[in-house]
Enzyme design. Structure first.
Site, PDB file in Angstrom:
ATOM      1  N   GLY A 126      -3.530 -11.686   2.104  1.00  0.00           N
ATOM      2  CA  GLY A 126      -2.513 -12.344   1.282  1.00  0.00           C
ATOM      3  C   GLY A 126      -2.048 -11.452   0.144  1.00  0.00           C
ATOM      4  O   GLY A 126      -2.397 -11.696  -1.017  1.00  0.00           O
ATOM      5  N   SER A 128       1.525  -9.381   0.152  1.00  0.00           N
ATOM      6  CA  SER A 128       2.971  -9.430  -0.086  1.00  0.00           C
ATOM      7  C   SER A 128       3.463 -10.839  -0.368  1.00  0.00           C
ATOM      8  O   SER A 128       2.900 -11.824   0.109  1.00  0.00           O
ATOM      9  CB  SER A 128       3.718  -8.904   1.142  1.00  0.00           C
ATOM     10  OG  SER A 128       3.438  -7.562   1.355  1.00  0.00           O
ATOM     11  N   GLU A 243      -7.135   1.722   3.972  1.00  0.00           N
ATOM     12  CA  GLU A 243      -6.177   1.448   5.029  1.00  0.00           C
ATOM     13  C   GLU A 243      -5.475   2.722   5.491  1.00  0.00           C
ATOM     14  O   GLU A 243      -5.176   2.897   6.649  1.00  0.00           O
ATOM     15  CB  GLU A 243      -5.151   0.432   4.498  1.00  0.00           C
ATOM     16  CG  GLU A 243      -4.259  -0.163   5.561  1.00  0.00           C
ATOM     17  CD  GLU A 243      -3.236  -1.135   4.954  1.00  0.00           C
ATOM     18  OE1 GLU A 243      -2.614  -1.840   5.731  1.00  0.00           O
ATOM     19  OE2 GLU A 243      -3.066  -1.165   3.717  1.00  0.00           O
ATOM     20  N   ASN A 379       6.564   4.256   3.719  1.00  0.00           N
ATOM     21  CA  ASN A 379       6.456   5.707   3.688  1.00  0.00           C
ATOM     22  C   ASN A 379       7.087   6.294   2.427  1.00  0.00           C
ATOM     23  O   ASN A 379       6.685   7.371   1.972  1.00  0.00           O
ATOM     24  CB  ASN A 379       7.071   6.297   4.963  1.00  0.00           C
ATOM     25  CG  ASN A 379       6.176   6.061   6.175  1.00  0.00           C
ATOM     26  OD1 ASN A 379       5.198   5.298   6.089  1.00  0.00           O
ATOM     27  ND2 ASN A 379       6.477   6.698   7.284  1.00  0.00           N
TER      28      ASN A 379
END
Lengths: 393, 376
Positions: A126, A128, A243, A379
């Protein structure tokens, strides 16, 4: 490219290879595992790895990890991605697990870690919100203290596989007066709590991977707070760092290039001028993979000697995702007219899929992988990180 | 997994670095390039004294036996300093061919003088129609007793105006594009029948068009197998040129980053603009990838791994495109200053552009990489 391995590590690699070959469930070998498998099917491999003690390569031994060296972790990652096995749920094993054993208290460790390892609990993320994407520190979901509980109100979005989740880890605002980064806490919320609603978001490939999660007056026990109140931003950044490092995706890219070569061979006669163009494009993307792989090996070698690449690891996220997007685009181009069709999904509801089998997932993969350069810190954000932390700009 | 350099290799790197820092700054180089010969005999002597000219050559042949990892180290530093002396031509191309293909007598005759810095060599394989095809040879060699007599034209032979000897590819049998039938010859550059027309290259070197009319040559290696020998020679040269390019790319990135932190426009440093930050991140990534691939290639070359020729083509292409991207952007981000002869940035740009032509451009090599895959 092969690694120069010690005899022990080479034996370990052979063990991993043999284990995958003998144990990977046949029913998980579907065209597109991420969208074609039920929750129960996705968990088959998870449970097999858990039984073997290999489910959480990153975790320290005392919390249930296998206690592997960096080299062995890399070998395992490489062999599983080369074989195309479905990775265990990242939100559970790679993301929230390490946060809990690093910043959680003993009660939380004992309550949650075994259930993550066994696959009993399915976690979603949870982070964004509709107004907080790249600028995550502006999250507005509120948690207000009420005795032994927080009352949580807000709207989380892009929540991957929330439709299967038992738990959600959330960034919530506990101090609205503080600076954005300082007023955030890291809260674990049971998805069965009254007031939690999941609404599917269908993406351009027609699949249901992501969701909106609405939180309306959800009562969350205070004991589900990780670490200190208002320190959640620190834990969130720690998690995002985990990540990013595993995003080069060499094994996956290599498999898809092999697939691409087969399709081009079958679809395009050698005297077709387009054949030459494909040959050149394939060679270029193959070299992109090779250079990234060589970089990964260089960094793994450095890690094994205690040199941390730090934020430079963002380059693996950037290049790994760009390269895979290129490959899926080439595959989609290679199947020619059949690139118009898309497989059965909630949105397309196609019952019939034309053209050769090898092209059946080309459209959806091409469409779905547009997400790669957006999620996990876009990116552009990754480039900001390198500019600031590596180049000193 | 990555290259862990030995103490000897680290020593080699630091001694090359020290030599170049003391004697080969950008002003010194500018004077060398502007001199009559276009290279410095004094520098060449100090390279010999330091053992650089002996570094890759085997101990049996009188060298130091450092192999291709030693030339990788040397060439990276040469790339940083834009060294113009004919190290690749003399030591890697000629030295490598003599060592691998030469007779005992030839080795004893020629290699000690290369190591001592007494002779300069050039490799003459390119012709007007050959472009990057080693087998496309029209120059003819006919047998005359113990010797061969060569007639033909070679083009754009780097270092030829300085050279004491040439290694020339010429056809002893077959048709113009046949792989077989090409042989290599050692030719005295001052021999009768050789006519040179010298010119300057964009990166400050000297090269020549060579006309051979009934020139005496000495066979090097097995007759008819010149293309095979040249291919392996090209692979090694690519390993060295890629290392040189990666050294130049590192300097360009450092210079561009530094400039972006000092140059002000609109009241702020240009490095504060996100569009330029992201450009420099892409330059950083391109250099990191090129460095990894270059090391991978040189390791594979020194282990003589199967498929290394295909890898050499792949690396030449990937690193060529990366170098071009970095050089383009370094000039662009330096603005008008990047266009000036005064600043070193343009000179790195020109060297990288030259490397991208030598032994085949990135487009040529990406296709060779693809075709060798299809053939496998």
């Amino acid at each position: 490219m092969e690694l120069a391995l010690s005899p022990e590590d080479a034996a370990f690699r052979d063990d991993v290879r043999a284990f995958i070959k003998d144990n990977y469930p046949a029913e998980m070998r579907v065209p597109n595992p991420e969208t074609d498998l039920s929750k129960e099917q996705m968990l088959l491999w998870h449970r097999i790895l858990h039984e073997k003690g290999w489910i959480a390569p990153l975790w320290p031994k005392e919390h249930g990890g296998p206690g592997w060296s960096i080299t062995r972790r890399f070998i395992f990652e490489r062999e599983t991605t080369r074989a195309g096995t479905m990775p265990p749920l990242a939100f559970s094993v790679t993301m929230v697990g390490p946060v809990i054993y690093t910043f959680g208290n003993e009660t939380q460790r004992q309550k949650f870690l075994p259930r993550i390892l066994s696959g009993e609990d399915w976690w979603c993320q949870g982070y964004s919100e509709p107004g907080s994407g790249s600028d995550l520190a502006t999250v507005r979901t509120k948690a207000v203290r009420d005795g032994d509980h927080y009352i949580v109100n807000g709207h989380k979005t892009w929540t991957t596989l929330a439709q299967h989740a038992d738990w959600i880890f959330c960034l919530v605002r506990t101090d609205p007066a503080a600076k954005p980064q300082s007023g955030i806490s890291f809260l674990l919320i049971d998805m069965k709590s009254p007031g939690v609603t999941v609404r599917p978001i269908i993406t351009i490939d027609g699949s249901h991977e992501v969701n909106d999660v609405f939180l309306e007056n959800v009562r969350v026990p205070v004991e589900n707070l990780i670490g200190e109140e208002n320190k959640g931003w620190t834990y969130a950044k720690f998690l995002l760092g985990n990540e990013r490092t595993s995003m080069a995706g060499i094994g996956r890219s290599t498999r898809y290039i092999e697939k691409l070569k087969k399709i081009v061979k079958a679809e395009l006669p050698e005297d077709d001028p387009a054949h030459l163009e494909f040959i050149r494009d394939i060679a270029r993307v193959e070299l992109d993979v090779l250079a990234l792989e060589a970089t990964e090996l260089r960094v793994v070698g450095q890690l094994a000697r205690g040199i941390d690449p730090g934020p430079a690891a963002s380059l693996f996220k950037i290049r790994g995702t760009e390269i895979f997007q290129d490959i899926t685009e080439l595959i989609h181009r290679a199947i020619g007219n059949y690139g118009l069709a898309i497989r059965e999904h909630p949105a397309s509801a196609n019952r019939f899929m034309p053209g050769p089998d090898y092209g059946h997932t080309a459209s959806e993969k091409y469409l779905n992988s547009r997400k790669l350069s957006i999620y996990g810190g876009s990116n552009e954000i990754q480039r900001n990180i390198i500019a600031k932390a590596v180049l000193g700009l | 997994m990555d290259i862990q350099f030995t103490e000897e290799q680290e020593l080699l790197r630091s001694s090359v670095q020290r030599l170049l820092r003391d004697q080969y700054d950008f002003d010194a180089r500018r004077k060398i390039v502007a001199s009559e010969e276009g290279f410095s005999r004094k520098q060449w002597e100090s390279f010999a004294e330091l053992g650089l000219l002996a570094a890759p050559i085997s101990e049996e042949a009188g060298g130091l036996g450092g192999g291709l990892l030693s030339t990788m180290i040397i060439m990276q530093e040469f790339g940083r300093h834009l060294v113009v002396e004919p190290f690749v031509e003399t030591v890697m191309l000629a030295g490598g061919l003599l060592e691998r293909a030469g007779s005992e007598e030839q080795k004893q005759c020629f290699i000690p003088d290369i190591i001592a810095g007494k002779t300069i060599w050039a490799l003459a394989w390119t012709e007007k129609a050959s472009r990057f095809d080693l087998a496309n040879v029209a120059t003819i060699a006919r047998r005359d007793g113990q010797d061969y007599i060569l007639t033909g034209e070679k083009t754009a032979v780097i270092a030829a105006p300085w050279a004491d000897y040439l290694i020339v590819s010429a056809r002893t049998s077959g048709q113009r594009r046949d792989r077989g039938g090409v042989s290599l010859f050692v030719v005295d550059r001052r021999a009768a029948g050789i006519e040179l027309r010298s010119f300057k290259t964009i990166d400050g070197r000297r090269a020549a068009e060579i006309n051979l009319r009934d020139v005496k040559g000495e066979l090097l290696g097995k007759g008819g197998e010149g293309v095979t020998a040249l291919e392996a020679c090209r692979d090694r040269a690519i390993g060295a040129l890629c290392a040189e390019a990666v050294g130049g790319m590192a300097e360009l990135n450092a210079a561009t980053l530094e400039y972006s932190k000092t140059r002000k426009q609109f009241g702020v440093t240009i490095g504060s603009f996100q569009v330029l930050q992201h450009r420099m991140v892409d330059m950083f990534i391109a250099h990191q990838e090129a460095l990894s691939l270059m090391q991978h290639l040189n390791l594979s070359l020194s282990n003589d791994e199967a498929g290394v020729s295909r890898l050499a083509s792949g690396a030449k292409s990937k690193i060529g495109y990366a170098g071009k991207f970095i050089a383009d952007q370094a000039v662009q981000l330096h603005g008008g200053m990047g266009m000036t002869d005064e600043l070193n940035v343009g000179h790195y740009f020109k060297r990288i552009s030259s490397i991208n032509i030598q032994f085949g451009d990135p487009a040529f090599h990406v296709l060779r990489y693809a075709q060798l895959d299809a053939a496998a």
